[in-house]
Scaffold this active site. Structure first.
Site, PDB file in Angstrom:
ATOM      1  CB  SER A   1     -19.916-112.039  -9.335  1.00  0.00           C
ATOM      2  OG  SER A   1     -20.469-112.984  -8.473  1.00  0.00           O
TER       3      SER A   1
ATOM      4  CE  LYS B   1     -17.214-115.039  -6.621  1.00  0.00           C
ATOM      5  NZ  LYS B   1     -17.469-113.867  -7.480  1.00  0.00           N
TER       6      LYS B   1
END
Ligand SMILES: [Ca+2]
Ligand SMILES: [Ca+2]
Ligand SMILES: [Ca+2]
Ligand SMILES: [Ca+2]
Ligand SMILES: [Ca+2]
Ligand SMILES: [Ca+2]
Ligand SMILES: [Ca+2]
Ligand SMILES: [Ca+2]
Ligand SMILES: [Ca+2]
Ligand SMILES: [Ca+2]
Ligand SMILES: [Ca+2]
Ligand SMILES: [Ca+2]
Lengths: 201, 201, 201, 201, 201, 201
Positions: F98, F141
């Site tokens: 990611s 996140k």
């Protein structure tokens, strides 16, 4: 022996002695050089060699690279042509330092074009300065050499005491040379240059 | 056999014999050379080959690099073009030294442009000097060759005693050549140069 | 000692001291340089050396590459010729940093053509700036040196307190030099350049 | 399918079929070439590829390096520019030989500038001579292709018997090509050169 | 301290602080450059460094390769001469990122010829852009520095809160600099260029 | 945020988002280029990166090597100067795909001299053709980005459904861009070239 004679008929093959699970045995070390411009480079070692035996091959090469020229071997060939050392049988793992003399002899034979005498078998560790260091299994190795019809054996000087364990009949049948330096091995094991040339003619 | 004929229709493919968990089987060794200026270099070995089988490929290459020129093969091609040896099927792990003759033949076929005879199967370890050393599984391998419709089999000379275990009917149906040197293998397995040229025309 | 005299008769061999399972022992470090144009390149380390001992060899080489020229050694040889450091016996695993002085001395001997004095044994870790750092096993090592007939021992300065554990008779029989920098080791261990030249004549 | 159309809109991306723990799935193979003078060299393989799948990529490259020029692909690009083959998703481990045709197609697309037809999915092992060898999971793969809206599937000839297990409705909905040589795959999967040029204009 | 003074008397050695099983300790980082034409190339890291510590050395080198020229260091030397970073003692495994400042300082000292101030010890992780990141063991490290007679300590700015745990007597005895960028470390730790030249005269 | 502003003040640093055992966190990717003639070559990856994350860095580099020139980045720099990608903190193992967008952005920033906007954080896998693929941990996140004072977040288009799980207050406070191609990321994240030049003046 017929097998040893066939195997050592060409330069680059020498006859060694090993100890296996089933006693002593004869083993051949084969060395070859790639012809120039065939893409062969560096050093290739095959035959399922263990770490110590691979180091023996490196020592044999370094010995020849630093001393071989003075001894009359064409060591310059090692710069331009890939070298390969193989120890059949390909599937049998092998290890230990005692093939040092055999490897050095195979390479010196290859670089000189002088075949190895077919009646000679040998065993011994080699140090980087060419000293022949003692090895194990003297009795089994000499029995194996005798059984295989070999008549001359090169042994490390420092293994002399181990000869006491070898049956008298075997000791008598064999010509045993005790050697301290690998130069003695090369002198005893390689056929003279002249013979080699005749053979090549 | 139809499969073997298709596979060996182009130079660089040879037919070997293997022993698997389920008896003997036919296996093909494929070799290719990258065209110049395509970035292919060195030696690539694929087919989930084990250590011993990878060493067989190295021995086959070194044999050709030191003896191939004298035998008339274009070994100079190995210097400028990457060589790849593959043994399908890609997901099946394979090992052992007995594909030595098959690998040497595939590479020699590739370097000569002479296809491998489609009726020939072979098995045998090769030493660095080109000697053909004995292998295991003779009976299963011959049965597999016969089953696959192959009619000629190249076997190591030293495996002659193992032929006693092969059913008479199979031995009779097959032409079996016992070979001691890989040069005999190449002579028996490769189609003549002339035929090859016609095929390429 | 006769063995040490034989071993160190040629440049490139130095006498070290080690601790083994069976007490102390004498060990030889051998260094060689490939002749030019023999294909030898880079650094080869053999003798079943462990990670730490391999690092000692790298430190010895880097020390000479950065300081050797100022000390009068022909370090330029290292650029053009493959260097090999070997520690017999080939099958015995060895490790630890205490052969640092011995490795540096063998290489300096090789690069100067000055043999190592045959009566000198040494032990000590070397740092990258040439400092001699303390090691273990002082008592066993001195006993081994004495037993082997060596008469001079080079020890790290910081091991001075360990001399208390060494029997008086051994301490008296040996000339012990306590050293803090590897330059002192080289001055004490290498034969003078003049002698070396005579030997080479 | 919209996804496949987007993915294969540029040359260098092909659509494959895989079997996962949860049935069949569509997978994309992406290939790229570094522009000259950007420091990209050699071959990079990413996507958590297992050993067998990495070998498939090597086979695809060697096939193109030895046969690609004759087929009209610009294989000379592989000599001067680093090639990278990636199989998203990046964190999912993948293995097996059945992406051989997909990898060969992605690379051939990249080297020709001809995009892969967006309605085509494929599966099959490739041998070094370009033969398409059979794979597993035909039923799940065809179901996955159908589910994803792909309408044409390329399958190995030798997987024909496996079509019996595929539901009639799926077989009818798909155009299935059975292929024996990777050249057939490339002809069926790549858009014509002319279309590609228009797309690039 | 006498030891630190001796160690840092030459350019290329810096004094760091570490945490060991037995509390804090002083550690030296040594860097050397091979003289040209001695065959030394690339980067050598020794001292039984763990993965993270080896990465610290790579970061220190990359930092100097991208920023060092602007800071006045002779980074061009890194292109032509092999660089070696060693952390004695050779047999003690070491790991962690907190020697980043110490490694950067040793290399900068070597490249500038400016010795590290003998009264200065330091600890801190360095990022690739030169930021000094916080480390652990502040208390043990300051105690070790004090115990060893060092009088100036360079600490990461973000470790300021950890100073509360350090005994007042130690804090008072030491000059503590809190630093956020490795440039501050280099300014505080390296002796002025002028002094260095005098030392070299 | 103050930290992000400091970190991204120079070209080559981008702000990413990660999921750790303790929720989400902000992470910085740092990239540097060695100055010419400083011996820096190839690609160095540090920060205890796992296999998948190392592959992300390779993909970012290959993407720029094949597409970067067309996008206006100075990819020729990668040919002559060693590139280093580091992800602090140095001792914390990191893995996963990611950070693909973050790595591509850091490298593009470095090659363009355009700093990354300090208020922007990002997460997303990148494929070799530049597609942004979905990632996990969207909620954690975004919470971490908000907590750190970042105000703009770049997310993969295909993660849009995951925004439902993010508290309304956080969603409102952040400017969230959903992106499908890494070119969108670069446009949104890099400061304009003009600003960059002023900054460099
Ligand atoms: Ca093995
Ligand atoms: Ca003979
Ligand atoms: Ca495997
Ligand atoms: Ca044929
Ligand atoms: Ca070992
Ligand atoms: Ca002497
Ligand atoms: Ca893996
Ligand atoms: Ca398309
Ligand atoms: Ca270790
Ligand atoms: Ca000083
Ligand atoms: Ca690790
Ligand atoms: Ca900024």
């Amino acid at each position: 022996t017929p097998e040893s004679a066939e195997r050592t008929a060409v330069p680059g093959v020498s006859t060694g002695l090993a100890v296996t699970g089933a006693g002593g045995d004869v083993l051949f070390v084969e060395a070859s050089l790639a012809e120039k411009d065939t893409g062969g480079t560096g050093v290739t070692l095959t035959g399922q060699l263990g770490e110590v035996m691979k180091e023996s091959a490196q020592i044999a090469l370094s010995y020849l690279r630093s001393h071989g020229n003075a001894l009359g071997f064409e060591v310059g060939e090692l710069a331009e042509r890939g070298v390969h050392v193989h120890v059949p049988a390909g599937a049998v793992p092998k290890d230990g330092p005692s093939a040092g003399v055999t490897m050095t002899t195979a390479l010196a034979s290859l670089l000189s074009g002088r075949p190895v005498r077919s009646e000679v078998a040998m065993t011994g560790e080699v140090s980087l300065t060419g000293r022949v260091l003692p090895i194990g299994g003297v009795k089994q190795k000499l029995l194996a050499a005798h059984r295989a019809g070999l008549t001359t054996v090169l042994l490390p000087q420092r293994n002399e005491p181990d000869l006491d364990d070898v049956p008298e009949s075997v000791r008598t049948a064999l010509t045993i040379h005790l050697v301290g330096d690998v130069r003695e091995v090369l002198e005893l094991a390689l056929e003279p240059a002249a013979t080699a040339q005749v053979a090549a003619a």
